[in-house]
Design an enzyme around this catalytic site. Structure first.
Site, PDB file in Angstrom:
ATOM      1  N   HIS A   1      39.016  13.075  38.009  1.00 31.87           N
ATOM      2  CA  HIS A   1      38.198  13.385  39.460  1.00 31.87           C
ATOM      3  C   HIS A   1      36.846  13.054  39.237  1.00 31.87           C
ATOM      4  O   HIS A   1      36.108  12.461  40.004  1.00 31.87           O
ATOM      5  CB  HIS A   1      38.511  14.826  39.890  1.00 31.87           C
ATOM      6  CG  HIS A   1      39.769  15.159  40.318  1.00 31.87           C
ATOM      7  ND1 HIS A   1      40.089  16.428  40.498  1.00 31.87           N
ATOM      8  CD2 HIS A   1      40.771  14.346  40.206  1.00 31.87           C
ATOM      9  CE1 HIS A   1      41.622  16.438  40.884  1.00 31.87           C
ATOM     10  NE2 HIS A   1      42.069  15.068  40.458  1.00 31.87           N
TER      11      HIS A   1
ATOM     12  N   HIS B   1      44.720  11.049  47.549  1.00 34.85           N
ATOM     13  CA  HIS B   1      44.320  11.384  46.340  1.00 34.85           C
ATOM     14  C   HIS B   1      44.655  10.656  45.110  1.00 34.85           C
ATOM     15  O   HIS B   1      44.237  10.594  44.006  1.00 34.85           O
ATOM     16  CB  HIS B   1      45.117  12.938  46.160  1.00 34.85           C
ATOM     17  CG  HIS B   1      44.712  13.793  45.104  1.00 34.85           C
ATOM     18  ND1 HIS B   1      43.382  14.167  44.855  1.00 34.85           N
ATOM     19  CD2 HIS B   1      44.983  13.713  43.844  1.00 34.85           C
ATOM     20  CE1 HIS B   1      43.019  14.705  43.522  1.00 34.85           C
ATOM     21  NE2 HIS B   1      44.298  14.386  42.883  1.00 34.85           N
TER      22      HIS B   1
ATOM     23  N   ASP C   1      42.572   9.182  42.080  1.00 32.21           N
ATOM     24  CA  ASP C   1      43.097   9.412  40.816  1.00 32.21           C
ATOM     25  C   ASP C   1      43.154   8.111  39.973  1.00 32.21           C
ATOM     26  O   ASP C   1      42.305   8.029  38.819  1.00 32.21           O
ATOM     27  CB  ASP C   1      44.242  10.039  40.450  1.00 32.21           C
ATOM     28  CG  ASP C   1      44.398  11.490  40.485  1.00 32.21           C
ATOM     29  OD1 ASP C   1      43.442  12.203  40.522  1.00 32.21           O
ATOM     30  OD2 ASP C   1      45.750  12.043  40.621  1.00 32.21           O
TER      31      ASP C   1
ATOM     32  N   HIS D   1      48.858   8.882  35.708  1.00 33.71           N
ATOM     33  CA  HIS D   1      48.066   8.553  34.855  1.00 33.71           C
ATOM     34  C   HIS D   1      48.303   7.868  33.693  1.00 33.71           C
ATOM     35  O   HIS D   1      47.611   6.930  33.039  1.00 33.71           O
ATOM     36  CB  HIS D   1      47.676  10.074  34.260  1.00 33.71           C
ATOM     37  CG  HIS D   1      47.124  11.118  35.440  1.00 33.71           C
ATOM     38  ND1 HIS D   1      46.077  10.905  36.195  1.00 33.71           N
ATOM     39  CD2 HIS D   1      47.423  12.067  35.719  1.00 33.71           C
ATOM     40  CE1 HIS D   1      45.810  11.699  36.900  1.00 33.71           C
ATOM     41  NE2 HIS D   1      46.751  12.537  36.819  1.00 33.71           N
TER      42      HIS D   1
END
Length: 307
Positions: free
Chosen positions: A78, A241, A245, A268
């Site tokens: 973030h 979001h 990310d 991720h």
């Protein structure tokens, strides 16, 4: 020249880590040209620097973790997203624990911190990694398929599609595109919060995760509805979001990208795998800078003129 940028002065924040629940202090400090973004663990007997890079990412379970040796910093995405969205190249991040504070669950608090310190141009050209050939990574098949791709683009554009079988998420739209040259990161992306489901919380906490999470720093849903009394900040906050990310994960490359990023169900781990695949194919990218800012993509020149 399109210049590198850093902070005008230092700024501080205090919060708790999303997963560890530890109290942590951050100090964001200016850095010289070509320093990059460096996390510094100042709670150790001897401070340890962890410069961001794709290779520094060592864990991607529910967050991006960077490390050097045994020293780690968790949940950096973030803050890195805020740095990407504001066009910060050089920064020291002093941290007193092993996890970046979650603050409100989005990157908007980090945007506020960085803007409050002021952003200044430096006497050195900003360096970009320009993608020359498409790079794609894929995992799974059928209903488990996920993929992420980088393709040549004179600018920076991200498209993301999620696939959650949940009535609330289904009703908000599961695909979004953000182009830095046409949109505004602070307005369009930064306020999108992380999200989770009540059915997963007990399992996560039993595994030592989400110990600092709650409705003040995440969207929480049961099987039917959003439990936060204030509701959503964007109609499509969930997928936004994921864009937030991804911008943070991709900025762990250490330099801004000139590319179009497309992803389906990525996270991720796959984002980092994509960066490593790009770097491994040396003819698929080049380092560039712009001695004449008029030759640079619109989104990056707009950032340069905003301060």
């Amino acid at each position: 020249m399109l210049p590198q940028r850093t902070l005008k002065t230092l700024t501080r924040a205090v919060g708790v880590g999303l997963h560890g629940g530890q109290r942590v202090e951050l100090t964001l400090r200016p850095a010289q040209p070509d320093t990059g973004i460096v996390f510094r663990r100042v709670d150790l007997p001897e401070p340890v620097d962890i410069p961001v890079s794709a290779e520094a990412v060592t864990d991607t379970r529910l967050a991006s973790t960077i490390s050097t040796g045994a020293v780690k910093v968790h949940t950096v995405e973030h803050l890195m997203s805020a740095c990407a969205g504001l066009g910060l190249d050089n920064l020291y991040i002093d941290i007193t624990a092993e996890e970046v504070p979650i603050l409100d669950g989005s990157s908007s608090s980090f945007v506020f911190l960085l803007q409050s310190a002021g952003i200044v141009a430096q006497n050195a050209p900003r360096r970009f990694i320009r993608v020359l050939q498409p790079i794609e990574v894929r995992e799974g098949e059928g209903d488990a398929l996920k993929w992420a791709r980088l393709a040549p683009y004179h600018g920076y554009k991200l498209s993301f599609e999620i696939d959650f079988d949940h009535r609330v998420v289904d009703s908000t739209g599961q695909r979004v595109e953000f182009d830095l040259g046409q949109g505004n990161y602070q307005r369009d992306i930064a306020r999108a919060r992380t999200f989770g489901f009540t059915k997963d919380v007990e399992m996560m906490r039993a595994n030592g995760l989400a110990l600092g999470g709650g409705m003040d720093n995440a969207i929480v849903m049961d099987d039917y509805r959003v439990l936060n009394t204030e509701g959503l900040r964007y109609e499509d906050e969930f997928v936004k979001h994921k864009i937030l990310d991804a911008m943070g994960d991709l900025y762990l490359l250490g330099k801004p990208l000139l590319a179009a990023y497309n992803a389906f169900r990525s996270g991720h781990a796959l984002n980092n795998k994509l960066l490593r695949a790009l770097l491994a194919q040396r003819d698929a990218w080049e380092l560039v800078s712009f001695e004449d800012e008029r030759q640079a993509p619109a989104g990056f020149t707009q950032l340069a003129r905003a301060w």
